[in-house]
Design an enzyme around this catalytic site. Structure first.
Site, PDB file in Angstrom:
ATOM      1  N   GLU A 129       0.860  -1.198   0.000  1.00 55.78           N
ATOM      2  CA  GLU A 129       0.000   0.000   0.000  1.00 55.78           C
ATOM      3  C   GLU A 129       0.886   1.235   0.000  1.00 55.78           C
ATOM      4  O   GLU A 129       2.099   1.155   0.235  1.00 55.78           O
ATOM      5  CB  GLU A 129      -0.919   0.008   1.229  1.00 55.78           C
ATOM      6  CG  GLU A 129      -2.081  -0.961   1.106  1.00 55.78           C
ATOM      7  CD  GLU A 129      -3.058  -0.796   2.245  1.00 55.78           C
ATOM      8  OE1 GLU A 129      -4.080  -0.140   2.048  1.00 55.78           O
ATOM      9  OE2 GLU A 129      -2.783  -1.316   3.338  1.00 55.78           O
ATOM     10  N   HIS A 249      -9.601   8.947   2.955  1.00 54.49           N
ATOM     11  CA  HIS A 249      -9.129   7.928   2.017  1.00 54.49           C
ATOM     12  C   HIS A 249      -9.342   8.490   0.617  1.00 54.49           C
ATOM     13  O   HIS A 249     -10.434   8.987   0.312  1.00 54.49           O
ATOM     14  CB  HIS A 249      -9.914   6.623   2.206  1.00 54.49           C
ATOM     15  CG  HIS A 249      -9.250   5.459   1.528  1.00 54.49           C
ATOM     16  ND1 HIS A 249      -9.190   5.333   0.167  1.00 54.49           N
ATOM     17  CD2 HIS A 249      -8.606   4.389   2.032  1.00 54.49           C
ATOM     18  CE1 HIS A 249      -8.533   4.226  -0.149  1.00 54.49           C
ATOM     19  NE2 HIS A 249      -8.163   3.638   0.968  1.00 54.49           N
ATOM     20  N   ARG A 295      -1.233   9.238   1.527  1.00 56.19           N
ATOM     21  CA  ARG A 295      -2.676   9.321   1.372  1.00 56.19           C
ATOM     22  C   ARG A 295      -3.202  10.762   1.324  1.00 56.19           C
ATOM     23  O   ARG A 295      -4.097  11.074   0.553  1.00 56.19           O
ATOM     24  CB  ARG A 295      -3.297   8.613   2.581  1.00 56.19           C
ATOM     25  CG  ARG A 295      -4.520   7.885   2.263  1.00 56.19           C
ATOM     26  CD  ARG A 295      -4.897   7.039   3.440  1.00 56.19           C
ATOM     27  NE  ARG A 295      -4.769   5.652   3.073  1.00 56.19           N
ATOM     28  CZ  ARG A 295      -5.276   4.655   3.785  1.00 56.19           C
ATOM     29  NH1 ARG A 295      -5.914   4.910   4.903  1.00 56.19           N
ATOM     30  NH2 ARG A 295      -5.149   3.424   3.394  1.00 56.19           N
ATOM     31  N   HIS A 354     -12.042   8.552   6.516  1.00 60.12           N
ATOM     32  CA  HIS A 354     -11.788   7.123   6.673  1.00 60.12           C
ATOM     33  C   HIS A 354     -11.270   6.787   8.063  1.00 60.12           C
ATOM     34  O   HIS A 354     -11.567   5.729   8.594  1.00 60.12           O
ATOM     35  CB  HIS A 354     -10.756   6.737   5.608  1.00 60.12           C
ATOM     36  CG  HIS A 354     -10.460   5.286   5.518  1.00 60.12           C
ATOM     37  ND1 HIS A 354     -11.431   4.349   5.237  1.00 60.12           N
ATOM     38  CD2 HIS A 354      -9.297   4.588   5.664  1.00 60.12           C
ATOM     39  CE1 HIS A 354     -10.879   3.144   5.204  1.00 60.12           C
ATOM     40  NE2 HIS A 354      -9.601   3.258   5.475  1.00 60.12           N
ATOM     41  N   ARG A 389      -1.899   8.560   9.265  1.00 61.29           N
ATOM     42  CA  ARG A 389      -1.668   7.126   9.521  1.00 61.29           C
ATOM     43  C   ARG A 389      -1.161   6.407   8.273  1.00 61.29           C
ATOM     44  O   ARG A 389      -1.675   6.592   7.175  1.00 61.29           O
ATOM     45  CB  ARG A 389      -2.983   6.486   9.975  1.00 61.29           C
ATOM     46  CG  ARG A 389      -2.913   5.002  10.201  1.00 61.29           C
ATOM     47  CD  ARG A 389      -4.267   4.484  10.608  1.00 61.29           C
ATOM     48  NE  ARG A 389      -5.246   4.740   9.582  1.00 61.29           N
ATOM     49  CZ  ARG A 389      -5.572   3.889   8.613  1.00 61.29           C
ATOM     50  NH1 ARG A 389      -4.983   2.712   8.552  1.00 61.29           N
ATOM     51  NH2 ARG A 389      -6.479   4.195   7.720  1.00 61.29           N
TER      52      ARG A 389
HETATM   53  C1  SIN Z   1      -7.500   0.353   2.234  1.00 61.94           C
HETATM   54  O1  SIN Z   1      -7.750  -0.826   2.047  1.00 61.94           O
HETATM   55  O2  SIN Z   1      -7.179   1.113   1.329  1.00 61.94           O
HETATM   56  C2  SIN Z   1      -7.600   0.907   3.618  1.00 61.94           C
HETATM   57  C3  SIN Z   1      -6.482   0.465   4.433  1.00 61.94           C
HETATM   58  C4  SIN Z   1      -6.318   1.355   5.618  1.00 61.94           C
HETATM   59  O3  SIN Z   1      -6.981   2.378   5.721  1.00 61.94           O
HETATM   60  O4  SIN Z   1      -5.477   1.059   6.453  1.00 61.94           O
END
Ligand code: SIN
Length: 535
Positions: A129, A249, A295, A354, A389
């Site tokens: 990610e 998000h 993010r 989010h 985060r």
């Molecule tokens: C996601 O799956 O993009 C969210 C993961 C997260 O917010 O930690």
């Protein structure tokens, strides 16, 4: 003893809890259930507004849990990425403790029956990610981590006789035996619709009620995530930390649903790209990591495209294509519901609230600033996330610190018996906040305290929030409004931009602000008075 879900009539019997201990956990999401399981065989009561596992953001988590378990990864690299994402104000000791205990907690979850994805040799498969330097996200069937983790924990809880469930109880107030000592709570049965409130005395209360997404118009969180737990603690005098840091998000699916379904960041980890209506891949010009930038940067860029009318789309047709349904079944289902085939068509996206980095201030053992009160999960601010985060550190934080709370309580609080439940009628206190007030609050937070903030907008927000709080006599709305106040005032006071907090009037980070925020409700009320006087 089989787990008991007492019926209403039993609740008022003085013997109802005669054989149980007086530890009450508020919240039936990941943090609350994990804490209860780790406390076994010590008796605990879990009080949840909805049947456990429902109404909790944890069950909707897609990507998984970050842990340095893949070849070449290390706890130090995980820590470095966490510090970098947190934009200078992560509490390094807390973050080190969290990432250092990740592998042990994954092991616990495997023991509770979570079917994490593994390869043919039985090694955990990890995804990537944004802002992670390694593949580090331990997952289940691609994007089904939250559902699978919660499914396993809910059945473990149902098979654990020491856990007593009170489902359908909405906690509204903490009971204090002195200014500093929490002595129980007041809750409203029947999913908060009952006209009668009950009082539960306890020597240890653990708040694990989740986040604040539903304070905003566009969110990936369930409607229950209205900041109630943080507001309730603040009203009792607890210190709240970093409330201004709200994470958006970047890629909620923009099909007008409330809550907005999520398109996991792991899709961008697989190579999916972001485009506007003209087909331009706008992230390339904004950050060298393009779609894998932190993010907050991606969220602001998408916000800019959407609000300027250019639109924003996630294109997975090449990177995932025909494998979409197998590899990302949850997102595939959401798209299908909206009439989109993501293997062949682009997905419309929009930033959505989010995660809340702020919350009830806790230490390494989940203790709050009030005696007898612990907290874990998203409702807290441990300091592990700083201003922003790192993806998939949230479920990790929830399991690490709820487990530490369990150890702390078991070690330090002698076993005792629970007091019988008391009954309180509440004519002075209405049940639900009015839908109009809630709607107005959500619109206000989104417009003035959202992705992009200004002093002028936040002052407007404060005057609307004050007006709304004067109109209501619902404890639950008072909790929600309190959290909205804390977020807005802290955001107005922080005259800089950092992580999830961005102001056009102070667009850069400021060295003297490279610190966390710690505020009580009394301090926030005083600040509001001053703001209103000078307005
Ligand atoms: C996601 O799956 O993009 C969210 C993961 C997260 O917010 O930690």
């Amino acid at each position: 003893m089989a787990p008991i879900a007492p019926k209403q009539a039993e609740l008022f019997s003085p013997d109802a809890f005669a054989d149980s201990d007086d530890v009450i956990i508020i919240g039936g999401g990941l943090a609350g259930l994990f804490c209860a399981l780790k406390m076994a065989p010590r008796a605990v009561t879990v009080l949840a507004a909805a049947p456990i596992g429902t109404g909790a953001s944890s069950a909707w988590a897609q990507a998984g849990i970050a842990a340095a378990v893949s070849k070449g990864d290390t706890v130090d690299k995980h820590l470095a990425d966490t510090l970098e994402a947190g934009a200078g104000i992560v509490d390094e000791n807390i973050a080190a403790l969290m990432v250092g205990q990740a592998a042990d907690r994954i092991h616990d979850l495997l023991e509770y029956g979570v079917p994490f994805d593994t390869d043919l040799e039985g090694r955990l498969i990890t995804s990537r990610e944004a802002a992670h330097s390694e593949n580090r996200v331990v997952r289940v069937k691609g994007d089904m981590a939250g559902k699978a983790i919660m499914g396993a924990l809910v059945s473990a809880v149902h098979n654990t006789p020491s856990i007593r469930l009170l489902e359908g109880y909405v906690a509204e107030e903490l009971v204090m035996s002195s200014k500093q000592q929490v002595a129980g709570l007041i809750a409203r049965p029947d999913e908060g619709r009952s006209q009668t409130r009950i009082e539960l005395k306890a020597r240890a209360v653990v708040i694990a009620t989740g986040g604040v997404g539903a304070l905003y118009e566009v969110t990936t969180n369930p409607k229950q995530a209205r900041g109630g737990g943080a507001g309730m603690a603040a009203r009792a005098g607890a210190v709240i930390a970093d409330p201004e840091f709200v994470q958006f998000h970047p890629t909620a699916i923009n099909v007008g649903k409330d809550p907005a379904p999520l398109a996991t960041e792991a899709l961008r980890g697989e190579g999916c790209t972001l485009h506007n209506d003209a087909g331009e891949r706008f992230m390339v010009a904004i950050d060298e990591d393009a779609e894998m930038a932190p993010r907050d940067i991606v969220a602001r860029a998408i916000f800019e495209e959407v609000t300027s009318g250019r639109g924003a789309w996630l294109d997975c047709t090449k990177a995932v294509g025909d494998h979409f349904e197998d590899e990302f079944p949850t997102v595939f289902g959401y798209c299908q519901d909206a009439g989109i085939d993501p293997s062949k068509e682009r997905i419309p996206v929009i930033p959505a609230v989010h995660y809340h980095m702020g919350g009830i201030l806790t230490d390494a053992d989940g203790r709050t600033s009030l005696d007898g009160l612990w907290a874990c999960g998203e409702v807290t601010s441990t300091g592990a996330h700083g201003a922003n985060r790192l993806a998939s550190n949230s479920l990790l934080e929830a399991v690490v610190f709820s487990s530490r709370i369990a150890d702390d309580i078991v070690e330090h609080l002698p076993v005792s018996e629970l007091h019988p439940i008391g009954q309180r009628s509440g004519p002075e206190d209405t049940t639900e906040p009015s839908p109009e007030n809630l709607k107005k609050l959500r619109a206000t937070m989104s417009k003035y305290v959202g992705v992009i903030r200004t002093a002028e907008g936040m002052k407007k927000a404060i005057s609307i929030i004050v007006e709304l709080s004067e109109k209501s006599n619902s404890s639950r709305f008072a909790n929600t409004i309190t959290t909205a106040k804390m977020i807005t005032v802290a955001a107005l006071l922080r005259e800089e931009s950092r992580g999830g907090h961005f102001r056009t009037d102070f667009p850069d980070p400021v060295e003297s602000w490279k610190r966390r925020t710690f505020l009580t409700l009394a301090e926030v009320e005083k600040a509001i008075e001053e703001i209103c006087e000078t307005a």
